[in-house]
Design a protein around this motif. Structure first.
Motif, PDB file in Angstrom:
ATOM      1  N   UNK A 105       6.819   2.404  10.506  1.00  0.00           N
ATOM      2  CA  UNK A 105       5.693   1.694   9.901  1.00  0.00           C
ATOM      3  C   UNK A 105       6.034   0.197   9.868  1.00  0.00           C
ATOM      4  N   UNK A 106       5.194  -0.651  10.441  1.00  0.00           N
ATOM      5  CA  UNK A 106       5.526  -2.070  10.525  1.00  0.00           C
ATOM      6  C   UNK A 106       5.268  -2.806   9.218  1.00  0.00           C
ATOM      7  N   UNK A 107       6.031  -2.472   8.201  1.00  0.00           N
ATOM      8  CA  UNK A 107       5.915  -3.171   6.930  1.00  0.00           C
ATOM      9  C   UNK A 107       6.950  -4.275   6.866  1.00  0.00           C
ATOM     10  N   UNK A 108       7.393  -4.574   5.660  1.00  0.00           N
ATOM     11  CA  UNK A 108       8.328  -5.669   5.453  1.00  0.00           C
ATOM     12  C   UNK A 108       9.724  -5.300   5.959  1.00  0.00           C
ATOM     13  N   UNK A 146       4.477   8.714   2.135  1.00  0.00           N
ATOM     14  CA  UNK A 146       4.334   8.569   0.685  1.00  0.00           C
ATOM     15  C   UNK A 146       4.865   9.806  -0.038  1.00  0.00           C
ATOM     16  N   UNK A 147       4.570  10.978   0.508  1.00  0.00           N
ATOM     17  CA  UNK A 147       5.108  12.213  -0.069  1.00  0.00           C
ATOM     18  C   UNK A 147       6.631  12.123  -0.142  1.00  0.00           C
ATOM     19  N   UNK A 173       0.848  -1.205   0.000  1.00  0.00           N
ATOM     20  CA  UNK A 173       0.000   0.000   0.000  1.00  0.00           C
ATOM     21  C   UNK A 173       0.876   1.246   0.000  1.00  0.00           C
ATOM     22  N   UNK A 174       1.929   1.205   0.812  1.00  0.00           N
ATOM     23  CA  UNK A 174       2.842   2.344   0.872  1.00  0.00           C
ATOM     24  C   UNK A 174       3.445   2.624  -0.509  1.00  0.00           C
ATOM     25  N   UNK A 201      12.232   2.495  -1.700  1.00  0.00           N
ATOM     26  CA  UNK A 201      12.019   3.689  -0.879  1.00  0.00           C
ATOM     27  C   UNK A 201      11.133   3.381   0.321  1.00  0.00           C
ATOM     28  N   UNK A 202      10.119   2.530   0.109  1.00  0.00           N
ATOM     29  CA  UNK A 202       9.230   2.165   1.209  1.00  0.00           C
ATOM     30  C   UNK A 202      10.020   1.521   2.337  1.00  0.00           C
TER      31      UNK A 202
END
Ligand SMILES: Nc1ncnc2c1ncn2[C@@H]1O[C@H](COP(=O)(O)OP(=O)(O)O)[C@@H](O)[C@H]1O
Ligand SMILES: [Mg+2]
Lengths: 274, 313
Positions: free
Chosen positions: B262-265, B184-185, B99-100, B252-253
Motif C-alpha cells: 500500500x503506497x502510504x507513508x 485493517x483486519x 485512512x488505514x 501497525x499501518x
C-alpha cells in the motif's frame, strides 16, 4: 416508641423455614437456619444480632437479591401469594422497586457514580411505570426527594452522587426506594455508616414514611437502642437462628434468652432509660 | 469549557516541545546535508553556497523557528534527496496511512467492544472460555504475520481478496476501501483482542460493585443493569487504551503497508531514513506526534464528558 399496628392485620410477608447455605467453599456453610417470621402491614420489624448472624442474607433473600447460584435455598418467602425464594426472575422483578424496595448500609457506594441523582431516583418509575411522561416522572421524583428530606430537590435532581454527603446519599437512596410507595421497605443497617446526628434524622424519616404511607419496614441493625426507638416488634438473630422475638418493648424490658440479655446489658443505661 | 482550553494549551505546549526536541535531535545526528547532496568531492565554496541556500548557516533556534512557521503553514521544507517540497511528496501518501489507521481503529472497536460485552455477560460459559483462549493467541500475533496469513487464506484460498491489487482512492474510493479491509483486519485483530479482554475484566469488576445491587433492587433485568449502569462505568478504563491504540494503529499501518504493497507513508519514510532525508523524516514524525497528541486531547475531553468527578477543583 409508637403504637403497634392492629395485631389482627394479616401479614403481608410470611417467611417459613428459611434456610440459606453457601456451598462455594467446598464445605457447606449455613448462614440462615429455619427462620420463620411474619411482617404485618405498616409495621416496623427490627432484626438485631451481632455481625455475621445472617441479617443481611435474610434481607437480601426478601429483596430477591441473593445470588441463587452460590447458595442452597429452602423454605418459602410468601408475598402476594408468590414464593419470592423460588419464583422466576421475571416475577421477582415485577415486585422489586415497586412493592419491595431496599436500602443499604453503604450509601457512599450504592449509587451509580456516573448517573445524575434524578435519573437514579426515577429508575423504578422508568421500569415499572413506563407509561409516565418524562415530566410526570420528574415531578414524582422531586416529590419523593422532598419527602426524603433533601433540601432543594430541584437542584439535587441534576447533581451527581460525589457532590453529596453520606447522609444526603442515603436520603437519595430512600427517595429512590420509596418513589413508588412500596408495601415493604428493607433497610439493612441504613445508618451504620453515618454520624449520630444524621443517624437520628434518618431514623425519624423512616418513622415518617411508615406512618404516612403505611409502608412496612424491616429494619436491620446491630444497634439495640435504635431498634428499640423505632421498631414495633423485634427478632433477635444469632448465628443464623432466631433466638427470640416479640414486641420490642417486651423483649428489651424482659429478655429471656441469655444472648438477648447479654445484648441488652451491653446497651449504655442512659440510652435505655430515655 | 475552561477544562478544554487548559487541555488544548497543554496539548500545544507538548507538540512544541516534541517538535523542538525532534528538530534538534535530527540536526545533531544529520551530519552535513550539503555534503550529502553534493557528494564528498564538492569544493568548500560550493558547499558553503548550498549551506546558506538551505539556511544551515543560521543559528539553530532561528532555523527551528522558521521551520516551525512554515510547517504550521503546511510547508515542512524541501527534501534533500528528491529536490521537491516535502508537502508534495507526502500529499498523496498521508491520506492513505491515515485512512488505514482510522479504519483499523474502527475495526478494533467494532470487534473488541461487542466481544468484551458478550464474554462478560456470559462469563465462565463455554463461549467465553473459547473466545478468551482465541484472544490470547490473537493478541500474541503481530499484524505483519496475521496480514500474511489473512492474505494467504482470504486471497489464495478463498479468492475474496487480491493480494497486491491495491487501487488508489483517486481511481475508485470503494475499491480503495475494499482493498484496505484485509490489512485493517490484520492491524486491528491483536488490539481488538486486548480491548475485549480489558473490557470484559472491567465489566466483571464493575458488576461486583454496590450500585449494581441497587440497580437490581429497583427491578432491572441483567441488560438493564449492564446497559443502564455497568457499561458506562466499565468503559472508563478502556478509554485510555483506545487513545493509546491510535498510535499503535499508525505504527501497525507502517508495517502492514509494506506487507500489502500500500503506497502510504511507510515506503517514503523507510527510503528517507535510508537516505537520511531529514526534512521528510521530521515532517512525518511530527505529524504522527500531532495525531497522537490530538487523540489524547479527545480522550481527555471524553473522560470529562463521561465522568463528572473529573476536573473539579
Ligand atoms: N460468599 C459467601 N460464602 C460463604 N459465606 C458467606 C458468604 N457471604 C457471606 N457469608 C457468611 O454469611 C454469614 C452471614 O452474613 P450476613 O448476613 O452478612 O451477616 P450480618 O448481616 O448479620 O452481619 C456470615 O457468617 C458470612 O461469613
Ligand atoms: Mg450485614
Amino acid at each position: 416508641m409508637q403504637d403497634a399496628p392492629l395485631s389482627q392485620d394479616k401479614p403481608i410477608l410470611a417467611i417459613r423455614d428459611l434456610h440459606l447455605e453457601f456451598h462455594d467453599h467446598g464445605r457447606p456453610e449455613v448462614v440462615v437456619e429455619d427462620l420463620s417470621f411474619e411482617l404485618r402491614r405498616a409495621e416496623i420489624l427490627g432484626i438485631v444480632g451481632e455481625s455475621g448472624s445472617g441479617k443481611s442474607m435474610t434481607a437480601l433473600a426478601i429483596a430477591g437479591l441473593l445470588n441463587r447460584h452460590a447458595l442452597d435455598c429452602s423454605g418459602t418467602i410468601l408475598f402476594d401469594g408468590v414464593d419470592l425464594l423460588h419464583c422466576g426472575r421475571a416475577t421477582l422483578r415485577r415486585y422489586q422497586g415497586d412493592e419491595i424496595s431496599m436500602i443499604f448500609q453503604e450509601p457512599m457506594t450504592s449509587l451509580d457514580p456516573l448517573q445524575r441523582i434524578g435519573m437514579q431516583v426515577e429508575e423504578a418509575l422508568r421500569i415499572h411505570r413506563a407509561e409516565l411522561s418524562a415530566a410526570e416522572r420528574r415531578k414524582m421524583a422531586i416529590r419523593a426527594m422532598a419527602a426524603a428530606g433533601l433540601p432543594d430537590p430541584e437542584q439535587v435532581y441534576g447533581m451527581y452522587p460525589h457532590e453529596l454527603s453520606g447522609g444526603m446519599r442515603q436520603r437519595v437512596m430512600i427517595a429512590a426506594a420509596t418513589v413508588l410507595k412500596p408495601q415493604i421497605l428493607i433497610a439493612d443497617e441504613p445508618t451504620t455508616a453515618l454520624d449520630v446526628t444524621t443517624q437520628a434524622q434518618i431514623i425519624a424519616l423512616l418513622r415518617t414514611i411508615n406512618a404516612e404511607d403505611q409502608t412496612a419496614i424491616v429494619f436491620i441493625s446491630h444497634d439495640l437502642s435504635l431498634v428499640r426507638q423505632l421498631c414495633h416488634r423485634v427478632i433477635v438473630m444469632r448465628k443464623g437462628v432466631a433466638v427470640e422475638s416479640g414486641a420490642s418493648d417486651e423483649v428489651f424490658r424482659n429478655p429471656r434468652h441469655p444472648y438477648t440479655k447479654a445484648l441488652v446489658d451491653a446497651i449504655p443505661k442512659v440510652v435505655l432509660e430515655r | 469549557m475552561r477544562y478544554v482550553l487548559k487541555k488544548t494549551a497543554t496539548m500545544l505546549a507538548t507538540l512544541l516541545v516534541v517538535s523542538l526536541l525532534l528538530f534538534v535531535a535530527f540536526q545533531l545526528i544529520s551530519g552535513d546535508p550539503a555534503t550529502r547532496i553534493l557528494g564528498t568531492g564538492a569544493t568548500p565554496e560550493s558547499l558553503a553556497v548550498l549551506r546558506s541556500e538551505l539556511g544551515l548557516d543560521r543559528p539553530l533556534v532561528t532555523r527551528y523557528l522558521s521551520w516551525l512557521l512554515s510547517f504550521a503553514q503546511g510547508d515542512p521544507g524541501v527534501s534533500y534527496v528528491y529536490n521537491q517540497p516535502v508537502a508534495t511528496l507526502l500529499a498523496t501518501k498521508i491520506p492513505v496511512t491515515l485512512v488505514l489507521a482510522a479504519l483499523s481503529f474502527a475495526f478494533m472497536c467494532a470487534m473488541g467492544i461487542p466481544t468484551g460485552i458478550i464474554c462478560a455477560k456470559y462469563a465462565g460459559s463455554p463461549v467465553d472460555r473459547i473466545v478468551m483462549v482465541a484472544n490470547q493467541v490473537i493478541m500474541a500475533t503481530p499484524p505483519f504475520f496475521s496480514g500474511i496469513l489473512l492474505s494467504w487464506v482470504l486471497g489464495m484460498g478463498l479468492h475474496l481478496f487480491t493480494p497486491g491489487g491495491y487501487v488508489s482512492y483517486e481511481t475508485s474510493v470503494p475499491r480503495f476501501l475494499g482493498y484496505l479491509v484485509v490489512p485493517c483486519l490484520a492491524i486491528a485483530l491483536p488490539r481488538a483482542a486486548q480491548l475485549a479482554k480489558l473490557l470484559r475484566g472491567s465489566i466483571l469488576e464493575e458488576a461486583g460493585k454496590n450500585y449494581v445491587r441497587t440497580a437490581y433492587s429497583r427491578g432491572n433485568n441483567t441488560s438493564g443493569v449492564l446497559f443502564g449502569h455497568v457499561l458506562k462505568n466499565a468503559f472508563l478504563p478502556a478509554l485510555t487504551f483506545l487513545g493509546m491504540s491510535l498510535g499503535t494503529m499508525l505504527a501497525g499501518s507502517l508495517v502492514v503497508e509494506r506487507v500489502f504493497g500500500i503506497p502510504g507513508v511507510s515506503s517514503i519514510l523507510l527510503a528517507s531514513i535510508g537516505n537520511r532525508d531529514y526534512p521528510v523524516i521530521l515532517a512525518i514524525v511530527v505529524l504522527i506526534a500531532a495525531v497522537i497528541v490530538v487523540v489524547n486531547l479527545l480522550v481527555d475531553i471524553l473522560y470529562k464528558v463521561l465522568d463528572p468527578r473529573i476536573g473539579e477543583e
